[in-house]
Scaffold this motif. Structure first.
Motif: not given
Length: 123
Positions: A76-101
């Motif tokens: 599916k050419n897709t990467v996932y982030l499963q987030m469990n037991s979320l906390k208030a401090e997890d509040t943010a804008v989440y970005y995905c990014a790619t690297s050749l490293y």
């Protein structure tokens, strides 16, 4: 050049779960290390998790170990982030990014970024 689109963010109560998706087009994600970063208001962008193009050993920030999991579906050419037991401090804008490293947590080594998806966790 690879184009990245994140989705799956939203508002969740503390203790809940969300699954973010990073869908790629233009090139195969299997050619890159893919990572998730996040940025809260007034804070610097921080590393969350990464996974190599081969889908091998992943890397997680200490703050999310035991709660978040990164995975990929090359078909599916897709990467996932499963987030469990979320906390208030997890509040943010989440970005995905790619690297050749390989498995770097330094954002300066990532040259393709998505537009981000907002995650808000209420306590």
């Amino acid at each position: 050049q690879v184009q990245l689109v994140e989705s799956g963010g939203g508002l969740m109560q503390a203790g809940g779960s969300l699954k973010l998706s990073c869908a790629a087009s233009g090139r195969a994600l299997s050619s890159y290390t893919t990572a998730w970063f996040r940025q809260a208001p007034g804070k610097v962008r921080e590393f969350v998790a990464s996974i190599p193009g081969s889908g091998g050993t992943t890397s997680l920030a200490d703050s999310v170990k035991g709660r978040f999991t990164i995975s990929r579906d090359n078909a599916k050419n897709t990467v996932y982030l499963q987030m469990n037991s979320l906390k208030a401090e997890d509040t943010a804008v989440y970005y995905c990014a790619t690297s050749l490293y390989s498995l770097t947590s330094n954002p300066t080594y990532y040259n393709n970024w998505g537009q981000g998806t907002q995650v808000t966790v209420s306590s």
